[in-house]
Design an enzyme around this catalytic site. Structure first.
Site, mmCIF file in Angstrom:
data_model
loop_
_atom_site.group_PDB
_atom_site.id
_atom_site.type_symbol
_atom_site.label_atom_id
_atom_site.label_comp_id
_atom_site.label_asym_id
_atom_site.label_seq_id
_atom_site.Cartn_x
_atom_site.Cartn_y
_atom_site.Cartn_z
ATOM 1 N N GLU A 298 0.835 -1.204 0.000
ATOM 2 C CA GLU A 298 0.000 0.000 0.000
ATOM 3 C C GLU A 298 0.869 1.253 0.000
ATOM 4 O OE1 GLU A 298 0.366 -1.239 4.385
ATOM 5 O OE2 GLU A 298 0.313 -2.194 2.430
ATOM 6 N N ARG A 314 9.258 24.949 -2.267
ATOM 7 C CA ARG A 314 7.897 25.286 -1.852
ATOM 8 C C ARG A 314 6.860 24.553 -2.699
ATOM 9 N NH1 ARG A 314 6.863 31.514 -1.621
ATOM 10 N NH2 ARG A 314 8.655 31.242 -0.220
#
Length: 629
Positions: A298, A314
């Site tokens: 997963e 950013r």
């Protein structure tokens, strides 16, 4: 030749090649069928008479009393029958044994001609396909057989009802094993080779035509694409690990929280749909130049390509937050999920791609330990903390480097040992790590089940080798609702069960109290004693008290270690002891670390305790030397 003629001739060629291919496939596949049929008939002829003779021997010596009872309790008859059946053993017929169904519906050994020891009444656990055959033998009163095909041998197992007074009393099982019939294989191989040679030349033309397309497009795609989710797999990662420019990518590891519980609660099909949905979500919210790899069950690895002007990372953080929010909004049949993300913004500082991924992986499991459903950013100090990653835990578990240390639970008055609590450890970098160092990062994953299974198997092995040993094993609520774990525990012998106590770890992740209660009742009915662990520090204390049939209650160590110095804890413990007496439970004190705590516990009339004052958790060899020798 004009274009139309060329097209027509090309079509004729294709039709001819396809027809030749169909003929070849038909002839080629017909040979194994004929070979198998010939082998089947030869085996049937060579075994049927033997089986009839064995069955005749049993019927000829059929006792007047009940057949099963006679074999079980009449040693002379049993020896005589075993000697007569042993006569039929040959290189081809290597196993003859009898089983019967007891009153609980379980199958047990009645007689084994090849076993030196007495196997009577030992549990016989049939394979899934065998169980269906045995049920048909009992209900229909007719024999069945099953053929096993391996590389160099052919096997056939007969299941023959032993009938007495028109009732199936037992089942005769006989295993034949044949070396591959070389003569048949030689003849069939010659025919096969002739067909292959005559048509192979024609097929080669078609094969050459499609080879490069198949190799360069289809095979490459299959090798690199995860079949379930449609994103890249680990093969692709291996291919790009040495060529990817780490200066241009950010490594992000994303793991679906509590995915194993989703599988256990809703089934693997739902789990697969969620995986496909998450993969689709990732592809929708990322660019074509970003790389998505299904890294584990997963777990997804995302390599985000940096923008040319991106210097402060950013944008990468904004993408990670966007993915986290989209996953929070994701729904599949009203099932909501969350994810944990670890991000390594400084991939250019890594020694290579795998090192960059490892750092993102470390950060991911810092996010999981911090409560999940969050983003964590890699810092250089992370590796200095000695964290173990999921990949490292997985390697340890796959190598079965799981052991148990044992700590005694002691009678506080006499000093005698009631039992030893089994405390799991894993071997990592020359040290034994306790569960607190790794358990949180595998909870909710398939590794947790494998780990629990290894712990149980380790303890069962120690019980078999050390008859004096009495133990307890710690199990979480998810273990008690796992049918495989339950089957292992319920399949043990009564004498083994009496030497095991099961400690119910008190956690918040109880999703089905009804099943939990029902399964614990099944275990107590089988003979297991239940211990409620860490009482006084959890969230579901009073549910356990009222609904779980426990014999012992362990008072949490955070309470016990404070009672000599804190009157509130002292009074709380005193009330807990009186409460245990009222509800007929036996209290056990944890964290008995010094004599002052011991004296206080004696004053409170707590009968049992465990802690470093008596013994630290130790390997079984040290326990044997200290307590058993």
């Amino acid at each position: 030749m004009n274009i139309t003629s060329k097209k027509r001739n090309f079509i004729y060629l294709i039709v001819f090649l396809v027809a030749a291919f169909i003929v070849y496939v038909y002839m080629y596949t017909l040979i194994p069928v004929l070979e198998e049929e010939v082998e089947r008939k030869i085996i049937s002829i060579s075994t049927t008479n033997t089986i009839e003779a064995i069955n005749h021997t049993i019927q000829k010596n059929m006792p007047e009393r009940d057949f099963v009872v006679t074999v079980l309790y009449n040693p002379d008859y049993r020896k005589k029958l075993k000697d007569q059946l042993s006569v039929f053993l040959t290189d081809r017929l290597q196993f003859i044994f009898l089983i019967f169904k007891d009153e609980t519906g379980r199958y047990r050994y009645l007689l084994d001609t090849t076993a030196e020891e007495d196997v009577r009444n030992l549990l016989f656990i049939p394979l899934k396909e065998e169980r269906d055959i045995l049920e048909r033998v009992y209900s229909q009163k007719i024999p069945y057989f099953m053929i096993h095909r391996e590389i160099d041998t052919l096997g056939i197992t007969y299941y023959v009802p032993v009938i007495q007074n028109d009732s199936v009393k037992a089942v005769l099982i006989a295993d034949f094993s044949f070396s591959a019939l070389k003569e048949i294989k030689s003849i069939m191989s010659t025919i096969q080779n002739a067909i292959l040679f005559s048509i192979g030349v024609i097929i080669a033309i078609l094969a050459v035509a499609v080879y490069y397309f198949f190799k360069n497009v289809i095979l490459r795609q299959r090798a690199y694409i995860d079949s379930l989710t449609g994103v890249y797999n680990r093969n692709y990662l291996e291919d790009i690990r040495d060529v990817l420019d780490l200066n241009r990518y950010v490594a992000l590891m994303l793991d679906i929280d509590y995915f194993k519980q989703i599988n256990d609660t809703y089934g693997h099909q739902v789990g697969d749909e969620i995986l496909k949905g998450v993969a689709k979500l990732l592809k929708k919210n990322l660019r074509d130049e970003d790389i998505i790899i299904r890294y584990g069950g997963e777990e997804f690895l995302i390599l985000l390509k940096k923008g040319r002007d991106e210097k402060d990372n950013r944008w990468s953080l904004q993408v990670a937050q966007k993915l986290l929010n989209k996953i929070r909004e994701f729904r599949h049949k009203d099932i909501s999920i969350t994810a944990s993300i670890g991000i390594n913004l400084d991939t250019h500082k890594a020694r290579g791609l795998l090192d960059a991924i490892k750092k993102a992986d470390i950060t991911l499991y810092r996010a999981k330990r911090a409560g999940r459903n969050r983003i964590e950013i890699y810092e250089e100090t992370d590796e200095k903390k000695g964290d173990i990653t999921l990949a490292e835990v997985k390697e340890v578990i796959e190598k079965q480097q799981v052991v148990c240390f044992y700590q005694p639970v002691v009678d506080l008055e006499t000093g005698s040992v009631l039992y030893f609590e089994s405390l799991a450890r894993i071997e990592h970098e020359g040290h034994y790590l306790p569960p607190g160092a790794f358990l949180d990062i595998i909870k909710g994953t398939f590794l947790y089940f494998k780990f629990t299974k290894l712990v149980i198997e380790y303890n069962l092995k120690q019980l078999a080798e050390n008859p004096q040993l009495m133990i307890s094993m710690n199990l979480s609520p998810s273990d008690f609702v796992n049918e495989t774990i339950l089957d292992i525990l319920l399949s043990q012998k009564e004498e083994t069960i009496k030497r095991i106590k099961l400690e119910v770890l008190e956690t918040e992740d109880v999703h089905n109290y009804t099943v939990l209660k029902k399964n614990i009742e099944r275990l107590t009915s089988a003979g297991y004693e239940i211990v409620l662990d860490d009482f006084g520090a959890g969230y579901v204390d009073f549910y356990y008290l009222t609904e779980i049939n426990a014999k012992y209650i362990k008072i949490d160590g955070s309470v016990i270690k404070s009672i000599p110095f804190n009157q509130q804890y002292y009074k709380l413990t005193k009330h807990l002891v009186n409460f245990c007496k009222d509800i007929n439970k036996i209290p056990i004190a944890e964290f008995v670390e010094d004599k002052k705590i011991l004296d206080t516990l004696r004053q409170l009339k707590i009968p049992y305790g465990q802690g470093y004052y008596f013994s630290k958790p130790k390997p079984i060899e040290e326990i044997k030397k200290e307590f058993f020798l």
